[in-house]
Design a protein around this motif. Structure first.
Motif, PDB file in Angstrom:
ATOM      1  N   CYS A 159      -1.503  -2.247   6.226  1.00 37.37           N
ATOM      2  CA  CYS A 159      -1.875  -3.469   5.503  1.00 37.37           C
ATOM      3  C   CYS A 159      -1.261  -4.753   6.050  1.00 37.37           C
ATOM      4  CB  CYS A 159      -1.536  -3.328   4.023  1.00 37.37           C
ATOM      5  SG  CYS A 159       0.232  -3.364   3.651  1.00 37.37           S
ATOM      6  N   CYS A 206       3.967  -2.828   8.244  1.00 37.80           N
ATOM      7  CA  CYS A 206       3.115  -1.719   7.823  1.00 37.80           C
ATOM      8  C   CYS A 206       1.886  -1.620   8.731  1.00 37.80           C
ATOM      9  CB  CYS A 206       2.676  -1.915   6.372  1.00 37.80           C
ATOM     10  SG  CYS A 206       1.543  -0.637   5.796  1.00 37.80           S
ATOM     11  N   ARG A 228       1.396   3.279   2.394  1.00 34.48           N
ATOM     12  CA  ARG A 228       2.146   3.381   3.646  1.00 34.48           C
ATOM     13  C   ARG A 228       3.375   2.470   3.624  1.00 34.48           C
ATOM     14  NH1 ARG A 228       1.074   5.583   8.643  1.00 34.48           N
ATOM     15  NH2 ARG A 228      -0.045   7.087   7.407  1.00 34.48           N
ATOM     16  N   CYS A 229       3.299   1.357   2.873  1.00 31.95           N
ATOM     17  CA  CYS A 229       4.488   0.520   2.695  1.00 31.95           C
ATOM     18  C   CYS A 229       5.576   1.319   1.985  1.00 31.95           C
ATOM     19  CB  CYS A 229       4.145  -0.712   1.866  1.00 31.95           C
ATOM     20  SG  CYS A 229       3.106  -1.941   2.660  1.00 31.95           S
ATOM     21  N   CYS A 278       0.855  -1.181   0.000  1.00 34.02           N
ATOM     22  CA  CYS A 278       0.000   0.000   0.000  1.00 34.02           C
ATOM     23  C   CYS A 278       0.899   1.243   0.000  1.00 34.02           C
ATOM     24  CB  CYS A 278      -0.934  -0.003   1.209  1.00 34.02           C
ATOM     25  SG  CYS A 278      -0.111   0.285   2.797  1.00 34.02           S
TER      26      CYS A 278
HETATM   27 ZN   LIG Z   1       1.180  -1.340   3.638  1.00 36.36          ZN
END
Ligand SMILES: [Zn+2]
Length: 90
Positions: free
Chosen positions: A85, A82, A12-13, A10
């Motif tokens: 996710c 993360c 945020r990763c 995602c």
């Molecule tokens: Zn993520």
């Protein structure tokens, strides 16, 4: 980059630390080169079709600069830690 929850990374990763909003430029303040959406939309449509066909490769981000005329693909991996996710399963 197509984001497929539980399968690929995602945002945020890719960006583990959320920046302070006051430190980040945005399109409202800085504007956007008018040809940029015309370049991005066909790529996004092609990726959406590939998701529907099951042929998309999760974690491939297409980065381009219409100003410099440069495009490239970057592989992004899921972050095992993360906060967004990590608990999602395919
Ligand atoms: Zn993520």
């Amino acid at each position: 980059m197509p984001i497929i929850p539980g399968i690929g990374p995602c945002l945020r990763c890719l960006f583990p630390d959320e920046p302070d909003a006051s430190q980040v430029a945005n399109c409202k303040q800085n504007g956007i080169l008018p040809i940029t959406p015309g370049f991005a939309v066909p790529i996004q449509i092609a990726q959406a079709i590939r998701i529907l066909l099951g042929t998309v490769t999760p974690g491939i981000m297409i980065r381009f600069s219409v100003w410099d005329g440069v495009a490239r693909s970057i592989r992004v991996s899921r972050n095992a830690h993360c906060p967004v996710c990590h608990s999602l399963r395919p």
